[in-house]
Design a protein around this motif. Structure first.
Motif, PDB file in Angstrom:
ATOM      1  N   ARG A   1     130.768  52.178  -4.455  1.00  0.00           N
ATOM      2  CA  ARG A   1     131.058  51.748  -3.294  1.00  0.00           C
ATOM      3  C   ARG A   1     130.427  50.416  -2.958  1.00  0.00           C
ATOM      4  O   ARG A   1     131.104  49.786  -2.330  1.00  0.00           O
ATOM      5  CB  ARG A   1     130.942  52.998  -2.253  1.00  0.00           C
ATOM      6  CG  ARG A   1     131.343  52.760  -0.895  1.00  0.00           C
ATOM      7  CD  ARG A   1     132.846  52.783  -1.022  1.00  0.00           C
ATOM      8  NE  ARG A   1     133.385  52.453   0.583  1.00  0.00           N
ATOM      9  CZ  ARG A   1     134.243  51.342   0.692  1.00  0.00           C
ATOM     10  NH1 ARG A   1     134.751  50.556  -0.076  1.00  0.00           N
ATOM     11  NH2 ARG A   1     134.494  51.078   1.847  1.00  0.00           N
ATOM     12  N   LEU A   2     129.239  50.435  -3.230  1.00  0.00           N
ATOM     13  CA  LEU A   2     128.442  49.126  -2.836  1.00  0.00           C
ATOM     14  C   LEU A   2     129.029  47.887  -3.567  1.00  0.00           C
ATOM     15  O   LEU A   2     129.141  47.026  -2.914  1.00  0.00           O
ATOM     16  CB  LEU A   2     126.832  49.539  -3.341  1.00  0.00           C
ATOM     17  CG  LEU A   2     126.144  50.303  -2.496  1.00  0.00           C
ATOM     18  CD1 LEU A   2     124.657  50.503  -3.075  1.00  0.00           C
ATOM     19  CD2 LEU A   2     125.899  49.626  -1.076  1.00  0.00           C
TER      20      LEU A   2
ATOM     21  N   SER B   1     130.121  56.798   4.281  1.00  0.00           N
ATOM     22  CA  SER B   1     129.828  57.705   3.120  1.00  0.00           C
ATOM     23  C   SER B   1     130.731  57.861   2.093  1.00  0.00           C
ATOM     24  O   SER B   1     131.710  57.198   2.090  1.00  0.00           O
ATOM     25  CB  SER B   1     129.942  59.203   3.905  1.00  0.00           C
ATOM     26  OG  SER B   1     130.925  59.676   4.273  1.00  0.00           O
TER      27      SER B   1
ATOM     28  N   LEU C   1     127.731  56.436  -4.629  1.00  0.00           N
ATOM     29  CA  LEU C   1     127.122  55.131  -3.865  1.00  0.00           C
ATOM     30  C   LEU C   1     127.343  53.735  -4.587  1.00  0.00           C
ATOM     31  O   LEU C   1     127.545  52.881  -4.250  1.00  0.00           O
ATOM     32  CB  LEU C   1     125.669  55.337  -3.644  1.00  0.00           C
ATOM     33  CG  LEU C   1     125.350  56.213  -2.485  1.00  0.00           C
ATOM     34  CD1 LEU C   1     124.104  56.954  -2.417  1.00  0.00           C
ATOM     35  CD2 LEU C   1     125.755  55.445  -1.155  1.00  0.00           C
ATOM     36  N   ARG C   2     126.982  53.919  -6.105  1.00  0.00           N
ATOM     37  CA  ARG C   2     127.013  52.564  -6.873  1.00  0.00           C
ATOM     38  C   ARG C   2     128.576  51.989  -6.937  1.00  0.00           C
ATOM     39  O   ARG C   2     128.415  50.649  -6.357  1.00  0.00           O
ATOM     40  CB  ARG C   2     126.566  52.915  -8.038  1.00  0.00           C
ATOM     41  CG  ARG C   2     126.455  51.400  -9.064  1.00  0.00           C
ATOM     42  CD  ARG C   2     126.009  51.989 -10.488  1.00  0.00           C
ATOM     43  NE  ARG C   2     124.660  52.265 -10.642  1.00  0.00           N
ATOM     44  CZ  ARG C   2     123.799  51.372 -10.830  1.00  0.00           C
ATOM     45  NH1 ARG C   2     124.036  50.259 -11.051  1.00  0.00           N
ATOM     46  NH2 ARG C   2     122.611  51.670 -10.945  1.00  0.00           N
TER      47      ARG C   2
ATOM     48  N   TRP D   1     121.828  45.646   1.820  1.00  0.00           N
ATOM     49  CA  TRP D   1     122.228  47.053   2.097  1.00  0.00           C
ATOM     50  C   TRP D   1     121.427  47.937   1.953  1.00  0.00           C
ATOM     51  O   TRP D   1     120.224  47.535   1.508  1.00  0.00           O
ATOM     52  CB  TRP D   1     123.364  47.342   0.875  1.00  0.00           C
ATOM     53  CG  TRP D   1     122.858  46.968  -0.604  1.00  0.00           C
ATOM     54  CD1 TRP D   1     122.757  45.850  -1.259  1.00  0.00           C
ATOM     55  CD2 TRP D   1     122.106  48.072  -1.280  1.00  0.00           C
ATOM     56  NE1 TRP D   1     122.172  46.185  -2.294  1.00  0.00           N
ATOM     57  CE2 TRP D   1     121.801  47.380  -2.551  1.00  0.00           C
ATOM     58  CE3 TRP D   1     121.757  49.307  -1.193  1.00  0.00           C
ATOM     59  CZ2 TRP D   1     121.142  47.943  -3.417  1.00  0.00           C
ATOM     60  CZ3 TRP D   1     121.279  49.891  -2.098  1.00  0.00           C
ATOM     61  CH2 TRP D   1     120.695  49.319  -3.406  1.00  0.00           C
ATOM     62  N   THR D   2     121.495  49.231   2.363  1.00  0.00           N
ATOM     63  CA  THR D   2     120.485  50.356   2.096  1.00  0.00           C
ATOM     64  C   THR D   2     121.187  51.598   1.889  1.00  0.00           C
ATOM     65  O   THR D   2     122.331  51.677   2.290  1.00  0.00           O
ATOM     66  CB  THR D   2     119.758  50.524   3.389  1.00  0.00           C
ATOM     67  OG1 THR D   2     119.018  49.425   3.796  1.00  0.00           O
ATOM     68  CG2 THR D   2     118.940  51.827   3.149  1.00  0.00           C
ATOM     69  N   ALA D   3     120.936  52.387   0.990  1.00  0.00           N
ATOM     70  CA  ALA D   3     121.762  53.649   0.618  1.00  0.00           C
ATOM     71  C   ALA D   3     120.798  54.515   0.635  1.00  0.00           C
ATOM     72  O   ALA D   3     119.713  54.840   0.084  1.00  0.00           O
ATOM     73  CB  ALA D   3     122.309  53.507  -0.914  1.00  0.00           C
ATOM     74  N   ARG D   4     121.182  55.597   1.137  1.00  0.00           N
ATOM     75  CA  ARG D   4     120.466  56.973   1.269  1.00  0.00           C
ATOM     76  C   ARG D   4     121.277  58.130   0.739  1.00  0.00           C
ATOM     77  O   ARG D   4     122.451  58.467   0.948  1.00  0.00           O
ATOM     78  CB  ARG D   4     120.255  57.439   2.908  1.00  0.00           C
ATOM     79  CG  ARG D   4     119.384  58.524   3.017  1.00  0.00           C
ATOM     80  CD  ARG D   4     118.905  58.715   4.583  1.00  0.00           C
ATOM     81  NE  ARG D   4     118.413  57.875   4.953  1.00  0.00           N
ATOM     82  CZ  ARG D   4     116.942  57.670   4.724  1.00  0.00           C
ATOM     83  NH1 ARG D   4     116.236  58.267   4.308  1.00  0.00           N
ATOM     84  NH2 ARG D   4     116.417  56.402   5.688  1.00  0.00           N
TER      85      ARG D   4
ATOM     86  N   SER E   1     126.148  54.483   2.884  1.00  0.00           N
ATOM     87  CA  SER E   1     125.435  53.033   2.894  1.00  0.00           C
ATOM     88  C   SER E   1     125.518  52.670   4.230  1.00  0.00           C
ATOM     89  O   SER E   1     126.289  52.844   4.938  1.00  0.00           O
ATOM     90  CB  SER E   1     126.271  52.349   1.636  1.00  0.00           C
ATOM     91  OG  SER E   1     127.834  52.554   2.152  1.00  0.00           O
ATOM     92  N   TYR E   2     124.387  51.702   4.250  1.00  0.00           N
ATOM     93  CA  TYR E   2     124.491  50.931   5.513  1.00  0.00           C
ATOM     94  C   TYR E   2     124.391  49.346   5.278  1.00  0.00           C
ATOM     95  O   TYR E   2     123.744  48.930   4.231  1.00  0.00           O
ATOM     96  CB  TYR E   2     122.951  51.079   6.192  1.00  0.00           C
ATOM     97  CG  TYR E   2     122.698  52.270   6.577  1.00  0.00           C
ATOM     98  CD1 TYR E   2     122.670  53.090   7.611  1.00  0.00           C
ATOM     99  CD2 TYR E   2     122.204  53.499   5.361  1.00  0.00           C
ATOM    100  CE1 TYR E   2     122.471  54.432   8.064  1.00  0.00           C
ATOM    101  CE2 TYR E   2     121.963  54.730   5.762  1.00  0.00           C
ATOM    102  CZ  TYR E   2     122.039  55.167   6.875  1.00  0.00           C
ATOM    103  OH  TYR E   2     121.738  56.536   7.186  1.00  0.00           O
TER     104      TYR E   2
ATOM    105  N   GLU F   1     127.525  60.786   8.320  1.00  0.00           N
ATOM    106  CA  GLU F   1     128.162  59.770   8.834  1.00  0.00           C
ATOM    107  C   GLU F   1     128.914  59.597  10.319  1.00  0.00           C
ATOM    108  O   GLU F   1     128.742  58.772  11.098  1.00  0.00           O
ATOM    109  CB  GLU F   1     129.258  59.155   7.800  1.00  0.00           C
ATOM    110  CG  GLU F   1     130.006  58.089   8.105  1.00  0.00           C
ATOM    111  CD  GLU F   1     131.140  57.896   7.047  1.00  0.00           C
ATOM    112  OE1 GLU F   1     131.822  56.910   6.912  1.00  0.00           O
ATOM    113  OE2 GLU F   1     131.926  59.032   6.638  1.00  0.00           O
TER     114      GLU F   1
END
Length: 127
Positions: free
Chosen positions: A81-82, A74, A78-79, A95-98, A57-58, A110
């Motif tokens: 953590r966001l 990292s 992701l969900r 945010w951006t997530a990859r 996540s950024y 990371e």
């Protein structure tokens, strides 16, 4: 079986299928293959990774540019953590997530990103 009990079961099954389809629709990347983006807080109805997906996540605040995230991290979910970033990092707006294949791949990337970007909200700027 009484008709009203059977009707309730059918409605429940239909609602469950709708919920599952809604989760699939919301989990479709909105930033290209394997990439999601959005604003915080993370609303339930916006595109985001499915629970349990590993990635990076950024986070961006008011002083960030698209090439200068305020935070990089990292995770194996992701969900989740966001959502936790809303509590932990006030002032984060976007945010951006990859997506990555697993936690280890995300962790390795990371490390590289922390060394290259030196995000100001990260405690560790490289491991």
């Amino acid at each position: 079986m009484p008709a009203d009990m059977n009707t309730g079961r059918v409605r429940g099954a239909v609602a469950s299928r709708r919920y599952q389809q809604d989760m699939v629709n919301r989990s479709q990347p909105n930033g290209g293959p394997g990439v999601w983006f959005g604003n915080l807080p993370l609303p339930n109805h916006k595109p985001a990774p499915l629970p349990g997906q590993a990635g990076i996540s950024y986070l961006f605040d008011a002083d960030s540019t698209p090439d200068d995230p305020a935070y990089i991290g990292s995770t194996d979910d992701l969900r989740r953590r966001l959502r936790s970033h809303v509590r932990e990092k006030p002032g984060v707006l976007r945010w951006t997530a990859r997506l990555y294949p697993d936690r280890e791949a995300a962790y390795l990337m990371e490390e590289q990103l922390l060394r290259e970007n030196l995000p100001r909200l990260n405690r560790k700027r490289g491991r």
